[in-house]
Scaffold this motif. Structure first.
Motif, PDB file in Angstrom:
ATOM      1  N   ILE A   6       0.869  -1.185   0.000  1.00  0.00           N
ATOM      2  CA  ILE A   6       0.000   0.000   0.000  1.00  0.00           C
ATOM      3  C   ILE A   6       0.899   1.226   0.000  1.00  0.00           C
ATOM      4  N   VAL A   7       0.610   2.140  -0.914  1.00  0.00           N
ATOM      5  CA  VAL A   7       1.429   3.351  -1.021  1.00  0.00           C
ATOM      6  C   VAL A   7       0.636   4.516  -0.439  1.00  0.00           C
ATOM      7  N   GLY A   8       1.143   5.071   0.691  1.00  0.00           N
ATOM      8  CA  GLY A   8       0.482   6.213   1.317  1.00  0.00           C
ATOM      9  C   GLY A   8      -0.194   5.831   2.616  1.00  0.00           C
ATOM     10  N   GLY A   9       0.310   6.392   3.729  1.00  0.00           N
ATOM     11  CA  GLY A   9      -0.277   6.106   5.045  1.00  0.00           C
ATOM     12  C   GLY A   9      -1.214   7.217   5.480  1.00  0.00           C
ATOM     13  N   GLY A  10      -2.093   7.624   4.570  1.00  0.00           N
ATOM     14  CA  GLY A  10      -3.102   8.633   4.917  1.00  0.00           C
ATOM     15  C   GLY A  10      -4.410   7.959   5.282  1.00  0.00           C
ATOM     16  N   LEU A  11      -5.505   8.671   5.071  1.00  0.00           N
ATOM     17  CA  LEU A  11      -6.816   8.148   5.482  1.00  0.00           C
ATOM     18  C   LEU A  11      -7.152   6.871   4.708  1.00  0.00           C
ATOM     19  N   GLU A  31       4.936   4.851   3.707  1.00  0.00           N
ATOM     20  CA  GLU A  31       4.624   6.265   3.938  1.00  0.00           C
ATOM     21  C   GLU A  31       5.930   7.046   3.831  1.00  0.00           C
ATOM     22  N   MET A  32       5.931   8.089   2.993  1.00  0.00           N
ATOM     23  CA  MET A  32       7.205   8.796   2.735  1.00  0.00           C
ATOM     24  C   MET A  32       7.566   9.803   3.822  1.00  0.00           C
ATOM     25  N   ARG A  33       6.525  10.262   4.608  1.00  0.00           N
ATOM     26  CA  ARG A  33       6.848  11.224   5.665  1.00  0.00           C
ATOM     27  C   ARG A  33       7.514  10.496   6.826  1.00  0.00           C
ATOM     28  N   PRO A  34       8.345  11.051   7.645  1.00  0.00           N
ATOM     29  CA  PRO A  34       8.738  12.458   7.618  1.00  0.00           C
ATOM     30  C   PRO A  34       9.896  12.785   6.660  1.00  0.00           C
ATOM     31  N   LEU A  49      -4.896  14.852   9.516  1.00  0.00           N
ATOM     32  CA  LEU A  49      -5.913  15.669   8.835  1.00  0.00           C
ATOM     33  C   LEU A  49      -5.268  17.015   8.536  1.00  0.00           C
ATOM     34  N   VAL A  50      -5.208  17.375   7.268  1.00  0.00           N
ATOM     35  CA  VAL A  50      -4.412  18.548   6.908  1.00  0.00           C
ATOM     36  C   VAL A  50      -5.162  19.873   7.007  1.00  0.00           C
ATOM     37  N   CYS A  51      -6.484  19.846   7.080  1.00  0.00           N
ATOM     38  CA  CYS A  51      -7.191  21.138   7.147  1.00  0.00           C
ATOM     39  C   CYS A  51      -8.247  21.064   8.229  1.00  0.00           C
ATOM     40  N   GLU A 120       9.655   6.699   0.383  1.00  0.00           N
ATOM     41  CA  GLU A 120       8.899   7.152  -0.780  1.00  0.00           C
ATOM     42  C   GLU A 120       8.900   6.065  -1.861  1.00  0.00           C
ATOM     43  N   ILE A 121       7.750   5.804  -2.427  1.00  0.00           N
ATOM     44  CA  ILE A 121       7.660   4.886  -3.570  1.00  0.00           C
ATOM     45  C   ILE A 121       7.675   5.737  -4.833  1.00  0.00           C
ATOM     46  N   ARG A 122       8.567   5.403  -5.746  1.00  0.00           N
ATOM     47  CA  ARG A 122       8.725   6.237  -6.947  1.00  0.00           C
ATOM     48  C   ARG A 122       8.246   5.560  -8.222  1.00  0.00           C
ATOM     49  N   THR A 137       0.443  13.608  -3.762  1.00  0.00           N
ATOM     50  CA  THR A 137       1.316  12.528  -4.255  1.00  0.00           C
ATOM     51  C   THR A 137       2.662  13.108  -4.668  1.00  0.00           C
ATOM     52  N   SER A 138       3.739  12.421  -4.300  1.00  0.00           N
ATOM     53  CA  SER A 138       5.071  12.979  -4.595  1.00  0.00           C
ATOM     54  C   SER A 138       5.258  13.095  -6.110  1.00  0.00           C
ATOM     55  N   PRO A 139       6.039  14.072  -6.552  1.00  0.00           N
ATOM     56  CA  PRO A 139       6.200  14.288  -7.997  1.00  0.00           C
ATOM     57  C   PRO A 139       6.697  13.054  -8.752  1.00  0.00           C
ATOM     58  N   HIS A 322      -3.056  24.847  -1.943  1.00  0.00           N
ATOM     59  CA  HIS A 322      -2.219  23.670  -2.118  1.00  0.00           C
ATOM     60  C   HIS A 322      -2.550  22.957  -3.406  1.00  0.00           C
ATOM     61  N   ARG A 323      -1.609  22.134  -3.824  1.00  0.00           N
ATOM     62  CA  ARG A 323      -1.793  21.342  -5.036  1.00  0.00           C
ATOM     63  C   ARG A 323      -2.779  20.200  -4.783  1.00  0.00           C
ATOM     64  N   ASN A 324      -3.468  19.800  -5.769  1.00  0.00           N
ATOM     65  CA  ASN A 324      -4.356  18.659  -5.642  1.00  0.00           C
ATOM     66  C   ASN A 324      -4.203  17.794  -6.888  1.00  0.00           C
ATOM     67  N   GLY A 349      -8.919   6.838  -2.223  1.00  0.00           N
ATOM     68  CA  GLY A 349      -8.725   8.134  -1.558  1.00  0.00           C
ATOM     69  C   GLY A 349      -8.923   9.287  -2.522  1.00  0.00           C
ATOM     70  N   GLN A 350      -8.370  10.409  -2.126  1.00  0.00           N
ATOM     71  CA  GLN A 350      -8.561  11.646  -2.890  1.00  0.00           C
ATOM     72  C   GLN A 350      -8.031  11.525  -4.317  1.00  0.00           C
ATOM     73  N   ILE A 351      -7.037  10.697  -4.504  1.00  0.00           N
ATOM     74  CA  ILE A 351      -6.415  10.592  -5.832  1.00  0.00           C
ATOM     75  C   ILE A 351      -7.360  10.035  -6.890  1.00  0.00           C
ATOM     76  N   GLU A 355     -13.986  13.246  -2.892  1.00  0.00           N
ATOM     77  CA  GLU A 355     -13.659  14.377  -2.028  1.00  0.00           C
ATOM     78  C   GLU A 355     -14.158  14.114  -0.603  1.00  0.00           C
ATOM     79  N   GLY A 356     -13.443  14.644   0.388  1.00  0.00           N
ATOM     80  CA  GLY A 356     -13.926  14.563   1.773  1.00  0.00           C
ATOM     81  C   GLY A 356     -13.269  13.421   2.534  1.00  0.00           C
ATOM     82  N   TYR A 357     -12.966  13.704   3.804  1.00  0.00           N
ATOM     83  CA  TYR A 357     -12.276  12.714   4.636  1.00  0.00           C
ATOM     84  C   TYR A 357     -13.024  11.371   4.672  1.00  0.00           C
ATOM     85  N   ALA A 358     -14.367  11.441   4.916  1.00  0.00           N
ATOM     86  CA  ALA A 358     -15.121  10.188   5.075  1.00  0.00           C
ATOM     87  C   ALA A 358     -15.110   9.401   3.764  1.00  0.00           C
TER      88      ALA A 358
HETATM   89  C1  LIG Z   1      -4.247  20.986   2.207  1.00  0.00           C
HETATM   90  C2  LIG Z   1      -5.473  20.146   2.067  1.00  0.00           C
HETATM   91  C3  LIG Z   1      -6.597  20.484   2.776  1.00  0.00           C
HETATM   92  C4  LIG Z   1      -7.729  19.659   2.724  1.00  0.00           C
HETATM   93  N1  LIG Z   1      -8.794  19.960   3.496  1.00  0.00           N
HETATM   94  C5  LIG Z   1      -9.826  19.113   3.578  1.00  0.00           C
HETATM   95  C6  LIG Z   1     -10.882  19.347   4.497  1.00  0.00           C
HETATM   96  O1  LIG Z   1     -10.879  20.325   5.214  1.00  0.00           O
HETATM   97  N2  LIG Z   1     -11.914  18.473   4.554  1.00  0.00           N
HETATM   98  C7  LIG Z   1     -11.947  17.356   3.769  1.00  0.00           C
HETATM   99  O2  LIG Z   1     -12.888  16.574   3.891  1.00  0.00           O
HETATM  100  N3  LIG Z   1     -10.952  17.104   2.891  1.00  0.00           N
HETATM  101  C8  LIG Z   1      -9.903  17.960   2.779  1.00  0.00           C
HETATM  102  N4  LIG Z   1      -8.875  17.709   1.885  1.00  0.00           N
HETATM  103  C9  LIG Z   1      -9.012  16.619   0.927  1.00  0.00           C
HETATM  104  C10 LIG Z   1      -8.779  15.183   1.445  1.00  0.00           C
HETATM  105  O3  LIG Z   1      -9.939  14.779   2.133  1.00  0.00           O
HETATM  106  C11 LIG Z   1      -7.588  15.014   2.326  1.00  0.00           C
HETATM  107  O4  LIG Z   1      -6.456  15.363   1.609  1.00  0.00           O
HETATM  108  C12 LIG Z   1      -7.408  13.561   2.776  1.00  0.00           C
HETATM  109  O5  LIG Z   1      -6.385  13.486   3.706  1.00  0.00           O
HETATM  110  C13 LIG Z   1      -7.117  12.660   1.607  1.00  0.00           C
HETATM  111  O6  LIG Z   1      -6.949  11.357   2.051  1.00  0.00           O
HETATM  112  P1  LIG Z   1      -5.992  10.368   1.275  1.00  0.00           P
HETATM  113  O7  LIG Z   1      -5.861   9.155   2.104  1.00  0.00           O
HETATM  114  O8  LIG Z   1      -6.444  10.241  -0.120  1.00  0.00           O
HETATM  115  O9  LIG Z   1      -4.595  11.149   1.219  1.00  0.00           O
HETATM  116  P2  LIG Z   1      -3.640  11.626   2.423  1.00  0.00           P
HETATM  117  O10 LIG Z   1      -4.388  11.625   3.697  1.00  0.00           O
HETATM  118  O11 LIG Z   1      -2.987  12.871   1.968  1.00  0.00           O
HETATM  119  O12 LIG Z   1      -2.577  10.462   2.497  1.00  0.00           O
HETATM  120  C14 LIG Z   1      -1.661  10.222   1.451  1.00  0.00           C
HETATM  121  C15 LIG Z   1      -0.349   9.851   2.079  1.00  0.00           C
HETATM  122  O13 LIG Z   1       0.520   9.376   1.064  1.00  0.00           O
HETATM  123  C16 LIG Z   1       1.818   9.843   1.328  1.00  0.00           C
HETATM  124  N5  LIG Z   1       2.558   9.807   0.053  1.00  0.00           N
HETATM  125  C17 LIG Z   1       2.429  10.614  -1.026  1.00  0.00           C
HETATM  126  N6  LIG Z   1       3.242  10.212  -2.030  1.00  0.00           N
HETATM  127  C18 LIG Z   1       3.912   9.130  -1.563  1.00  0.00           C
HETATM  128  C19 LIG Z   1       4.901   8.272  -2.126  1.00  0.00           C
HETATM  129  N7  LIG Z   1       5.372   8.452  -3.350  1.00  0.00           N
HETATM  130  N8  LIG Z   1       5.394   7.258  -1.367  1.00  0.00           N
HETATM  131  C20 LIG Z   1       4.935   7.060  -0.103  1.00  0.00           C
HETATM  132  N9  LIG Z   1       4.011   7.851   0.486  1.00  0.00           N
HETATM  133  C21 LIG Z   1       3.483   8.857  -0.243  1.00  0.00           C
HETATM  134  C22 LIG Z   1       1.612  11.223   1.904  1.00  0.00           C
HETATM  135  O14 LIG Z   1       2.699  11.625   2.691  1.00  0.00           O
HETATM  136  C23 LIG Z   1       0.351  11.022   2.743  1.00  0.00           C
HETATM  137  O15 LIG Z   1       0.631  10.687   4.069  1.00  0.00           O
HETATM  138  C24 LIG Z   1      -7.742  18.517   1.889  1.00  0.00           C
HETATM  139  C25 LIG Z   1      -6.613  18.231   1.133  1.00  0.00           C
HETATM  140  C26 LIG Z   1      -5.484  19.011   1.232  1.00  0.00           C
HETATM  141  C27 LIG Z   1      -4.271  18.656   0.448  1.00  0.00           C
END
Ligand SMILES: Cc1cc2nc3c(=O)[nH]c(=O)nc-3n(C[C@H](O)[C@H](O)[C@H](O)COP(=O)(O)OP(=O)(O)OC[C@H]3O[C@@H](n4cnc5c(N)ncnc54)[C@H](O)[C@@H]3O)c2cc1C
Length: 452
Positions: A6-11, A31-34, A49-51, A120-122, A137-139, A322-324, A349-351, A355-358
């Protein structure tokens, strides 16, 4: 031995990892952070949660509330963590963001089937994988995704709202209240800064002339016709200064609407209102609801301090753009979240344009579940389109090519209700919810029966 990468330790990535691991898969979660930063995340926690700290409405007759109930029924880890760390927010599920991210990290790190790797996964791995690398997502990985998806990889911008310290707000003007008195706390969950008509008009004027941060022009995208230098935003997350440009009263009917509120100092409904929502469990920080912005920081300080009650506001974080990044899902994905031309590759996820955390958590859940099904010799499933999660997956994989936009949970994407019964908005919402939950239940029972 890893079964699933799994690439990415977000939601989405954490939920996917949990679901797959619970079904017996050995999961490597990258997960590429920190080490590698995103520009918006500030900690090394997973699922930061970034916002906003709100996961949206909890009410069952609202679309995000329905989605959460589906998540609960499907055994979501992150929903459980959100409930354990919730803070008062009226009918919404808001969390103490640090506690939330910290307990998700703890549970993921503590699962015997999950190995967390900070790297980071490239390149896209050549084995069963879920890509959940999010809007930032990283460039390098973006390039790799672009390689397999062709020209359909889109970029645009989104905005985040400022956070202020509660003790810097003047309560001889501001007041606590929830709209229509519907809060969790007797005093009301939101801080409200009321404005008269004259104050509101002067404020909008300031917004219109304020200095904005220059964005890097982005490349012309032939697929969507986006011109270099133009900016595209999520319709639901527009910067406040962009909203103000749409008309003098757009804000007063939008994020600054005063409905359901009465100012206890004047005993009248204000002309417009800034609402601030609790941001941490301690109740010391509040975010400006709907005030995403790209104004220069000194301009934010100057203009937002003109709002009554905010004259001495201390900003712990300013709003930012921010970029999306998201892929062109209608051409690339199936409603099972599998990549059309590679069935062991999932996106979540967002990619994928949800849209939206849930929604991000929910698509992570489905991707993790389906990856486990596939690797356990079963077919991947699409949920009924009458469920909110099923409808989201249906929408992003079937939306019209010309105007594909990220989509939030909403009743508008569900198939129409059957029958001729006339219903008002609330009755329709209740009917949608009942149908969704009953169809989900039936679907799960049939699945269980057919697979023993
Ligand atoms: C600045 C910002 C504000 C937002 N505000 C809101 C809001 O208020 N409410 C809302 O509902 N949604 C918001 N969103 C949209 C979205 O809901 C959130 O971004 C949410 O966290 C997306 O979940 P995700 O799991 O798709 O991605 P993320 O939670 O961003 O998780 C992706 C993870 O992948 C990691 N990653 C990226 N590239 C690589 C790689 N190459 N190798 C390894 N790891 C990698 C990142 O470091 C990150 O931890 C916002 C988005 C952004 C960017």
């Amino acid at each position: 031995m890893t079964d699933l990468t799994i690439v990415g330790g977000g939601l989405a990535g954490c939920e996917a990892a949990w679901q797959a691991a619970q079904r017996g898969l050995k999961v490597s979660l990258f997960e590429m952070r920190p080490e590698v930063k995103t520009g918006a995340h500030t900690s090394s926690y997973l699922s930061e949660l970034v916002c906003s700290n709100s996961l949206g409405s909890n009410l069952l007759d609202r679309a995000p509330g329905l989605l959460k109930d589906e998540l609960r029924r499907l055994g979501s880890l992150l929903l459980q963590c959100a409930r354990e760390t919730s803070v008062p927010a009226g009918g919404a599920l808001a969390v103490d963001r640090e506690m939330f991210a910290s307990i998700v990290t703890e549970r993921i790190e503590g699962h015997k089937n999950i190995t967390l790797i900070r790297r980071e996964i490239r390149e896209i791995p050549n084995k069963a994988t879920v890509i959940a690398s999010g809007p930032l997502t990283s460039p390098e990985l973006s390039k790799a995704i672009q390689k397999i998806s062709g020209k359909q990889h889109l970029y645009f911008y989104d905005a985040i709202a400022p956070i202020v310290e509660k003790e810097s707000i003047d309560f001889s003007t501001a007041f606590f209240a929830s709209r229509y008195g519907r809060g969790d706390q007797e005093t009301g969950d939101y801080i409200n800064c009321p404005m008269t008509k004259d104050e509101y008009i002067a404020f909008v004027e300031e917004l219109l002339t304020a200095e904005r941060i220059e964005l890097k022009p982005f490349e012309k995208d032939l697929e969507t016709g986006v011109k270099a230098g133009s900016h595209r935003f999520f319709e639901g997350c527009l910067p406040v200064e962009i909203l103000a440009r749409r008309g003098r009263d757009t804000l007063a009917f939008g994020p600054m609407r005063p409905v359901g509120l009465s100012d206890p100092h004047t005993k009248r409904r204000p002309y417009a209102v800034l609402q601030l929502r609790q941001d941490n469990l301690a109740g010391t920080l509040f975010n400006m609801v709907g005030f995403q912005t790209n104004l220069k920081f000194p301009e934010q300080r100057r203009i937002f301090r003109e709002i009554p009650g905010m004259e001495r506001a201390t900003f712990v974080r300013y709003g930012q753009m921010h970029r999306n990044t998201f892929i062109y899902s209608p051409a690339l994905l199936k409603p099972t979240l599998q990549f059309k031309s590679r069935h062991d590759l999932f996106f979540a996820g967002q990619i994928i344009g949800v849209e939206g955390y849930a929604g991000n958590i929910a698509t992570g859940l489905l991707a993790g579940w389906n990856a486990a099904r596939l690797l356990n010799g079963q077919h991947a499933i699409a949920l009924p389109p009458t469920t909110m999660l099923g409808a989201l997956c249906q929408y992003i994989t079937h939306a019209s090519a010309a105007d594909f936009q990220p989509m939030k949970a909403n009743f508008g994407i569900l198939p129409p209700l059957e029958g001729e019964i006339k219903r008002n908005r609330r009755e329709r919402a209740v009917a949608y919810t009942q149908r969704s939950l009953s169809d989900l239940e039936q679907f799960l029972q049939l699945l269980q029966m057919s697979e023993g």
